[in-house]
Design a protein around this motif. Structure first.
Motif, PDB file in Angstrom:
ATOM      1  N   SER A  13       0.844  -1.196   0.000  1.00 52.87           N
ATOM      2  CA  SER A  13       0.000   0.000   0.000  1.00 52.87           C
ATOM      3  C   SER A  13       0.880   1.246   0.000  1.00 52.87           C
ATOM      4  CB  SER A  13      -0.925   0.004   1.217  1.00 52.87           C
ATOM      5  OG  SER A  13      -0.177  -0.038   2.407  1.00 52.87           O
ATOM      6  N   GLY A  14       0.365   2.300  -0.605  1.00 53.33           N
ATOM      7  CA  GLY A  14       1.081   3.561  -0.654  1.00 53.33           C
ATOM      8  C   GLY A  14       2.012   3.712  -1.851  1.00 53.33           C
ATOM      9  N   MET A  15       2.090   2.692  -2.680  1.00 55.31           N
ATOM     10  CA  MET A  15       2.951   2.720  -3.859  1.00 55.31           C
ATOM     11  C   MET A  15       2.100   3.186  -5.037  1.00 55.31           C
ATOM     12  SD  MET A  15       4.946  -0.526  -5.597  1.00 55.31           S
ATOM     13  CE  MET A  15       3.463  -1.522  -5.659  1.00 55.31           C
ATOM     14  N   ASP A  16       2.460   4.328  -5.642  1.00 51.14           N
ATOM     15  CA  ASP A  16       1.603   4.854  -6.699  1.00 51.14           C
ATOM     16  C   ASP A  16       2.322   5.254  -7.979  1.00 51.14           C
ATOM     17  OD1 ASP A  16       2.876   7.063  -5.715  1.00 51.14           O
ATOM     18  OD2 ASP A  16       1.080   8.092  -5.041  1.00 51.14           O
ATOM     19  N   CYS A  17       3.623   4.938  -8.092  1.00 51.65           N
ATOM     20  CA  CYS A  17       4.322   5.289  -9.328  1.00 51.65           C
ATOM     21  C   CYS A  17       5.504   4.350  -9.548  1.00 51.65           C
ATOM     22  CB  CYS A  17       4.782   6.744  -9.292  1.00 51.65           C
ATOM     23  SG  CYS A  17       6.084   7.077  -8.084  1.00 51.65           S
ATOM     24  N   ALA A  18       6.074   4.415 -10.740  1.00 54.47           N
ATOM     25  CA  ALA A  18       7.210   3.559 -11.092  1.00 54.47           C
ATOM     26  C   ALA A  18       8.426   3.845 -10.221  1.00 54.47           C
ATOM     27  CB  ALA A  18       7.561   3.741 -12.563  1.00 54.47           C
ATOM     28  N   SER A  19       8.584   5.092  -9.798  1.00 54.35           N
ATOM     29  CA  SER A  19       9.699   5.440  -8.925  1.00 54.35           C
ATOM     30  C   SER A  19       9.579   4.724  -7.578  1.00 54.35           C
ATOM     31  CB  SER A  19       9.748   6.958  -8.726  1.00 54.35           C
ATOM     32  OG  SER A  19      10.808   7.304  -7.876  1.00 54.35           O
ATOM     33  N   CYS A  20       8.351   4.638  -7.060  1.00 52.92           N
ATOM     34  CA  CYS A  20       8.107   3.905  -5.808  1.00 52.92           C
ATOM     35  C   CYS A  20       8.488   2.432  -5.989  1.00 52.92           C
ATOM     36  CB  CYS A  20       6.632   3.978  -5.408  1.00 52.92           C
ATOM     37  SG  CYS A  20       6.014   5.613  -5.002  1.00 52.92           S
ATOM     38  N   ALA A  21       8.058   1.851  -7.096  1.00 45.43           N
ATOM     39  CA  ALA A  21       8.337   0.443  -7.368  1.00 45.43           C
ATOM     40  C   ALA A  21       9.838   0.182  -7.459  1.00 45.43           C
ATOM     41  CB  ALA A  21       7.644   0.018  -8.657  1.00 45.43           C
TER      42      ALA A  21
END
Length: 95
Positions: A13-21
């Motif tokens: 949860s809280g992951m919303d973009c490719a940078s987060c991934a």
């Protein structure tokens, strides 16, 4: 004889973009015993192939949470070995 790797999947949860991934993938890949990491932003999942050590899955969860995301394991099963050949190895034509 080495044990087969274990596959553990997490809901992130809280992951919303490719940078987060990418951030999560890099941090988890650095953990000892981790063999392969796959992160899906659209599905909100993290899939980790790791050594058969009961301490690794909780360590992965702590690593993700330390980055500021939520991580909940939802499947843990032995990783299936790749099949040796198509159709169990018997000979026939595929049309």
């Amino acid at each position: 004889m080495t044990a087969h790797p274990v596959l553990t999947r997490f809901r992130v949860s809280g992951m919303d973009c490719a940078s987060c991934a990418t951030k999560i993938e890099t941090a988890v890949r650095r953990l000892p015993g981790v063999e392969e990491v796959s992160v899906s932003v659209t599905a909100g999942t993290l899939t980790v192939h790791h050594a058969a050590d009961d301490a690794i899955a909780p360590a992965v969860g702590r690593q993700v949470e330390a980055l500021g995301y939520g991580a909940t394991p939802f499947v843990r099963a032995p990783a299936a070995p790749a099949p040796a050949a198509c159709c169990g190895g018997h000979a026939h034509d595929h049309h």
